[in-house]
Design a protein around this motif. Structure first.
Motif, mmCIF file in Angstrom:
data_model
loop_
_atom_site.group_PDB
_atom_site.id
_atom_site.type_symbol
_atom_site.label_atom_id
_atom_site.label_comp_id
_atom_site.label_asym_id
_atom_site.label_seq_id
_atom_site.Cartn_x
_atom_site.Cartn_y
_atom_site.Cartn_z
ATOM 1 N N LEU A 73 7.990 3.781 -3.426
ATOM 2 C CA LEU A 73 7.486 2.495 -3.120
ATOM 3 C C LEU A 73 6.013 2.389 -3.136
ATOM 4 N N ALA A 74 5.804 1.397 -4.141
ATOM 5 C CA ALA A 74 4.488 1.254 -4.511
ATOM 6 C C ALA A 74 3.777 0.032 -3.711
ATOM 7 N N ASN A 75 3.389 0.383 -2.668
ATOM 8 C CA ASN A 75 2.956 -0.357 -1.341
ATOM 9 C C ASN A 75 1.401 -0.812 -1.440
ATOM 10 N N ALA A 76 1.165 -1.886 -1.055
ATOM 11 C CA ALA A 76 -0.393 -2.259 -0.720
ATOM 12 C C ALA A 76 -0.929 -1.725 0.333
ATOM 13 N N GLY A 77 -2.261 -1.018 0.480
ATOM 14 C CA GLY A 77 -2.933 -0.699 1.583
ATOM 15 C C GLY A 77 -2.378 0.823 2.027
ATOM 16 N N LEU A 78 -2.729 0.862 3.322
ATOM 17 C CA LEU A 78 -2.454 2.343 3.796
ATOM 18 C C LEU A 78 -1.125 2.145 4.891
ATOM 19 N N TRP A 79 -0.889 3.214 5.657
ATOM 20 C CA TRP A 79 -0.062 2.981 6.653
ATOM 21 C C TRP A 79 -0.656 2.366 7.835
ATOM 22 N N LEU A 80 -2.033 2.394 7.902
ATOM 23 C CA LEU A 80 -2.646 1.936 9.120
ATOM 24 C C LEU A 80 -2.986 0.382 9.113
ATOM 25 N N PRO A 81 -2.738 -0.511 9.936
ATOM 26 C CA PRO A 81 -2.970 -1.712 9.988
ATOM 27 C C PRO A 81 -4.444 -1.918 9.720
ATOM 28 N N PRO A 82 -5.217 -3.096 9.335
ATOM 29 C CA PRO A 82 -6.440 -3.353 8.876
ATOM 30 C C PRO A 82 -7.412 -3.030 9.938
ATOM 31 N N ALA A 83 -7.217 -3.426 11.400
ATOM 32 C CA ALA A 83 -7.929 -3.276 12.507
ATOM 33 C C ALA A 83 -8.221 -1.576 12.689
ATOM 34 N N ALA A 104 -3.888 -2.464 -5.227
ATOM 35 C CA ALA A 104 -3.162 -1.309 -5.719
ATOM 36 C C ALA A 104 -1.981 -1.446 -6.612
ATOM 37 N N PRO A 105 -0.879 -2.095 -5.695
ATOM 38 C CA PRO A 105 0.250 -2.584 -6.623
ATOM 39 C C PRO A 105 0.063 -3.016 -8.048
ATOM 40 N N ALA A 106 -0.808 -4.061 -7.960
ATOM 41 C CA ALA A 106 -0.902 -4.898 -9.331
ATOM 42 C C ALA A 106 -1.555 -3.785 -10.189
ATOM 43 N N GLY A 172 13.949 -7.476 12.463
ATOM 44 C CA GLY A 172 12.981 -8.307 11.648
ATOM 45 C C GLY A 172 12.256 -7.334 10.584
ATOM 46 N N ALA A 173 11.230 -7.985 9.969
ATOM 47 C CA ALA A 173 10.609 -7.218 9.058
ATOM 48 C C ALA A 173 9.340 -8.022 8.412
ATOM 49 N N ILE A 174 8.574 -7.236 7.764
ATOM 50 C CA ILE A 174 7.307 -7.745 7.223
ATOM 51 C C ILE A 174 7.717 -7.533 5.474
ATOM 52 N N PHE A 175 7.762 -8.817 4.872
ATOM 53 C CA PHE A 175 7.962 -8.810 3.426
ATOM 54 C C PHE A 175 6.651 -9.116 2.884
ATOM 55 N N ASP A 176 6.269 -7.915 1.855
ATOM 56 C CA ASP A 176 5.143 -7.944 1.280
ATOM 57 C C ASP A 176 5.540 -8.065 -0.383
ATOM 58 N N PRO A 177 5.250 -9.119 -1.046
ATOM 59 C CA PRO A 177 5.621 -9.488 -2.378
ATOM 60 C C PRO A 177 4.620 -8.687 -3.452
ATOM 61 N N ARG A 178 3.592 -8.344 -3.062
ATOM 62 C CA ARG A 178 2.623 -7.458 -3.815
ATOM 63 C C ARG A 178 3.309 -6.217 -4.182
ATOM 64 N N ALA A 179 4.124 -5.705 -3.531
ATOM 65 C CA ALA A 179 4.601 -4.308 -3.770
ATOM 66 C C ALA A 179 5.910 -4.383 -4.516
ATOM 67 N N GLY A 180 6.447 -3.043 -4.664
ATOM 68 C CA GLY A 180 7.717 -2.883 -5.308
ATOM 69 C C GLY A 180 8.221 -1.452 -5.453
ATOM 70 N N SER A 364 -1.480 10.603 3.038
ATOM 71 C CA SER A 364 -0.628 10.567 4.411
ATOM 72 C C SER A 364 0.684 9.623 3.857
ATOM 73 N N GLY A 365 1.198 9.889 2.941
ATOM 74 C CA GLY A 365 2.408 9.349 2.572
ATOM 75 C C GLY A 365 2.271 8.050 1.679
ATOM 76 N N ARG A 366 1.022 7.535 1.349
ATOM 77 C CA ARG A 366 0.677 6.305 0.406
ATOM 78 C C ARG A 366 0.102 7.066 -0.780
ATOM 79 N N GLY A 367 0.734 7.498 -1.631
ATOM 80 C CA GLY A 367 0.081 8.143 -3.020
ATOM 81 C C GLY A 367 0.097 7.252 -4.144
ATOM 82 N N ILE A 368 1.120 6.661 -4.248
ATOM 83 C CA ILE A 368 1.152 5.765 -5.620
ATOM 84 C C ILE A 368 0.128 4.842 -5.918
ATOM 85 N N GLY A 369 -0.164 3.998 -5.006
ATOM 86 C CA GLY A 369 -1.226 2.959 -5.133
ATOM 87 C C GLY A 369 -2.726 3.615 -5.032
ATOM 88 N N PRO A 370 -2.820 4.033 -4.021
ATOM 89 C CA PRO A 370 -4.314 4.827 -3.596
ATOM 90 C C PRO A 370 -4.486 5.839 -4.633
#
Length: 424
Positions: A73-83, A104-106, A172-180, A364-370
């Motif tokens: 999963l090439a996600n944007a951001g980290l596991w943590l929410p911005p705050a 990062a996904p871009a 429910g879900a959050i859809f993030d179109p930047r990722a893939g 912490s599980g977000r290695g592809i983009g970061p």
């Protein structure tokens, strides 16, 4: 089920290849890189493109560690929410990291296009799924924060989530179109190939057995060779071995996956028809996605080499049927696992391990983009001599408390959760 935890489905299906013979003899370069994962290969590629001489040393094969074993999963951001990122880093550093990793996904998909990396790229977004009413409340908070930062995310109803996933199991879900999604091993192998084509020397089966600094030069010794370098980047993350003086603390957390055979077209067309990759809000997280051949790949936290691995195997079959009843009779074939380098605050660490030397770990599980972004920026910083070009301010060292105990706690919790749920 057929399980060799060290051999992933991705090893069998990667169409990328990189010829990386062991280092023999001696080399003198501008930059030495230890580790052939996303970070190390991104360093090598971008440094070579900038005109530097580069030598990358990998103890096993390129992508041997988490880079070749993850979900893809090439996600944007980290596991943590911005705050929470801002709470840990402060507003200025937090804002900068959030903005960098939003793109990062871009960057990942641009590199795939630019270097024709054959890694099954599908930039159709990802779905963060609410596994419970509490999970949905968490997603609502996360959605508010992401939207405030300008992220183009969408909060989906349970009905829309069912339509997108083909499953009625989520609230429910959050859809993030930047990722893939990508074939994760093929991506890192493609980065290594591209780095070679740019002029970098890439050597597999070349563990660094000794590391020292003499004057202005770093010296690295391998079983059959040696490297002298002006600058050094260590990118071993959760697979660091040896070199105790440059080892950084983290909690090793295992994540396992199983895959079906390619599904019949009449079933495949009803599951994830938009091509999104998914993970849920469970404390013991579950992920699933489809690969290009139509295999459903499902995973969760857990060590398949642990005494409690029977619980993971029993649970995964039941979980597959719970999410997708149409797959209740589909056997799960390939099973494997990988290690994640988890930090207490879930934020990656940059460590100044010596003059002109940096180490990165703790995605912490977000290695592809970061990992891709950090590698590029670390190379730029060391070659330019400008620490302001780093994604985060480096620290002189990073320590974590009770790493062995916490690792045992995570594994015991995952095994117990899967054992109980498998019998419910």
């Amino acid at each position: 089920m057929t399980t060799d935890p060290e051999i992933s489905l991705w090893t069998k299906t990667s169409r990328e290849r990189v010829d990386a013979p062991p280092l023999t003899g001696s080399a003198t370069v501008d930059l030495a890189v230890i580790g052939g994962g996303y970070t190390g290969c991104s360093v090598a590629l971008h440094a070579a493109q900038a005109g530097a001489s580069v030598c990358l040393l990998e103890a096993h094969q390129i992508g041997h560690g988490g880079s070749g074993r993850n979900v893809g999963l090439a996600n944007a951001g980290l596991w943590l929410p911005p705050a929470e990122i801002r709470a840990h880093l402060g507003d200025a550093a937090g804002d900068r990291l959030i903005a960098l990793l939003a793109q990062a996904p871009a960057e990942v998909f641009r590199l795939i296009r630019d270097h024709a990396i054959d890694c099954e790229p599908v930039q159709a977004g990802t779905l963060h799924l609410a596994h419970s009413p509490k999970g949905l409340r968490d997603l609502q908070t996360r959605h508010e924060q992401l939207s405030s930062d300008g992220a183009p995310v969408e909060l989906l109803s349970a009905q829309d989530t069912t339509r997108r996933t083909g499953s009625a199991a989520f609230h429910g879900a959050i859809f993030d179109p930047r990722a893939g999604t990508i074939q994760p091993l093929a991506y890192v192998q493609g980065l290594a190939r591209a780095a070679q084509q740019a002029g970098a020397a890439i050597h597999a089966n070349s563990p660094v057995q000794a590391l020292r600094r003499d004057g202005e030069i770093w010296h690295l010794d391998t079983p059959q060779g040696s490297v002298r370098a002006k600058a050094l980047i260590q990118a071993t993350n959760a697979y660091h071995a040896g070199l105790p003086d440059t080892r950084q603390d983290y909690v090793p957390v295992y994540y396992f996956q199983y895959a079906t055979d390619p599904l019949p077209e009449e079933i495949r067309a009803t599951l994830l028809p938009g091509g999104e990759g998914c993970w849920d809000t469970g404390l013991i997280m579950t992920s699933f996605r489809m690969d290009q051949a139509g295999r459903l790949v499902i995973g969760a936290m857990g060590d398949l080499g642990h005494a409690g691995s029977f619980a993971h195997r029993g649970w995964i079959t039941r979980k597959l049927a719970q999410i997708f009843p149409a797959l209740a009779d589909q056997p799960l074939k390939d099973g494997w696992h990988g290690r994640i380098a988890m930090t207490a605050d879930h934020i990656p660490k940059l460590v100044q391990i010596g003059p002109n030397a940096l180490s990165a770990h703790g995605y912490s599980g977000r290695g592809i983009g970061p990992g891709t972004v950090f590698g590029r920026m670390m190379a730029d910083s060391l070659l330019s001599g400008d620490p302001a070009r780093l994604p985060l301010p480096p620290v002189p060292a990073h320590s974590e408390s009770w790493t062995g105990l916490r690792r045992a706690f995570f594994e015991a919790g995952a095994a117990l959760t899967h054992l109980v749920k498998a019998r419910v």
